[in-house]
Design a protein around this motif. Sequence first.
Motif, short mmCIF file in Angstrom:
data_model
loop_
_atom_site.label_atom_id
_atom_site.label_comp_id
_atom_site.label_asym_id
_atom_site.label_seq_id
_atom_site.Cartn_x
_atom_site.Cartn_y
_atom_site.Cartn_z
N CYS A 92 36.33 49.59 52.28
CA CYS A 92 36.65 48.50 51.35
C CYS A 92 36.89 48.98 49.92
N ALA A 93 36.69 50.25 49.66
CA ALA A 93 37.02 50.76 48.34
C ALA A 93 38.52 50.78 48.08
N ILE A 94 39.34 50.47 49.10
CA ILE A 94 40.78 50.33 48.86
C ILE A 94 41.11 49.00 48.17
N LEU A 95 40.16 48.07 48.12
CA LEU A 95 40.47 46.72 47.63
C LEU A 95 40.94 46.72 46.17
N PRO A 96 40.24 47.38 45.23
CA PRO A 96 40.73 47.33 43.85
C PRO A 96 42.15 47.86 43.70
N GLY A 97 42.46 48.98 44.33
CA GLY A 97 43.81 49.49 44.25
C GLY A 97 44.83 48.54 44.84
N THR A 98 44.48 47.96 45.99
CA THR A 98 45.39 47.02 46.63
C THR A 98 45.71 45.84 45.72
N LEU A 99 44.68 45.26 45.12
CA LEU A 99 44.89 44.07 44.29
C LEU A 99 45.58 44.42 42.98
N GLN A 100 45.41 45.65 42.50
CA GLN A 100 46.15 46.07 41.30
C GLN A 100 47.65 46.09 41.56
N GLY A 101 48.04 46.20 42.82
CA GLY A 101 49.45 46.24 43.16
C GLY A 101 50.10 44.87 43.33
N LEU A 102 49.31 43.80 43.19
CA LEU A 102 49.82 42.45 43.43
C LEU A 102 50.21 41.77 42.13
N PRO A 103 51.18 40.86 42.18
CA PRO A 103 51.46 40.04 41.00
C PRO A 103 50.30 39.09 40.74
N ALA A 104 50.15 38.65 39.52
CA ALA A 104 49.03 37.79 39.14
C ALA A 104 49.11 36.43 39.84
N GLY A 105 47.93 35.83 40.04
CA GLY A 105 47.86 34.47 40.53
C GLY A 105 47.90 34.35 42.02
N PHE A 106 46.90 34.86 42.72
CA PHE A 106 46.86 34.81 44.18
C PHE A 106 45.45 34.45 44.63
N ASP A 107 45.36 33.93 45.85
CA ASP A 107 44.06 33.73 46.50
C ASP A 107 43.73 34.97 47.32
N LEU A 108 42.44 35.25 47.44
CA LEU A 108 41.97 36.36 48.25
C LEU A 108 41.12 35.81 49.38
#
Length: 284
Positions: A92-108
């Motif tokens: 799960c340490a991939i999560l911060p990198g993954t979310l850094q790659g997304l455009p703003a304003g999303f549900d997780l």
Amino acid sequence: MRWSVLDAPLDSSGRGRGEHRAPAALRAAGLLDLLGAADAGTVDALITDPVRDPETGVIGVDQVRRAGRSVAAGVTALLDAGRHPLVLGGDCAILPGTLQGLPAGFDLWFLDAHLDFEDGRTSPTGEGADMGLSIVTDHGPAGVLDREGPLVDPDQVYLLGHRPLDRAAPEGREALRVDPAVHLVPAARLRGADAAAVGRDLAVGTTPAWLHLDLDVLDPLVLPAVSYPEPGGLDWADLIALTRPLVRSGRLIGMSVTDFNADEDPDGRHAERIAHSLAELLAD
């Protein structure tokens, strides 16, 4: 949906645990062919430094930062190309990198047996996988991300399938750290017909969403090949009933899958089951 499979073989213990062999094992089980997915290759996400950083409390923190940048760049490139990323961890340490790659304003939509809300001081291990949700909601150790502030609003986080902790017990201190805005749906509410009902409720709306699946959300009687198994989890039918409405909602922009420990699956039968189940839940 046009899926592209991106490998992020990050094991945040830094000791070569079997999660970093999970992407290769799932590919060997035929995942890409089952999905009809494109091959997006592998990002530079290996963690080989097992030393806990005294400032942040995170194992291999410099490598964790580098891995996060690599994952973010891979996810962004796929989204820019009109693809749906399927990121294979790793843990799960991939999560911060993954979310850094997304455009703003999303549900997780975050499926996990654990809360992942430790920080560098409270984590018993120092593994970034203990702190994924705390980091992305700006409650984790400072200095792990390249930017300040949350990657996702806590009110847009849905933590699904966790095993509740006794807040009065020593191990329950993590529960006290969870941001009260996070939406909590424990495993006990996701079994049988309730799983599909929760999935349908979550699917309503128009906000783009990311689905993160830590496979230890499943009961260890169903999938023992994870690093931190917890009893009282979901079975495969519950997982598919919950996630199929999310996939079909039209809101899903991508997905990450973590915590399959390939070292605990010498004959490959669990990898095969995971691959077929992912193909079932991601089918159009």
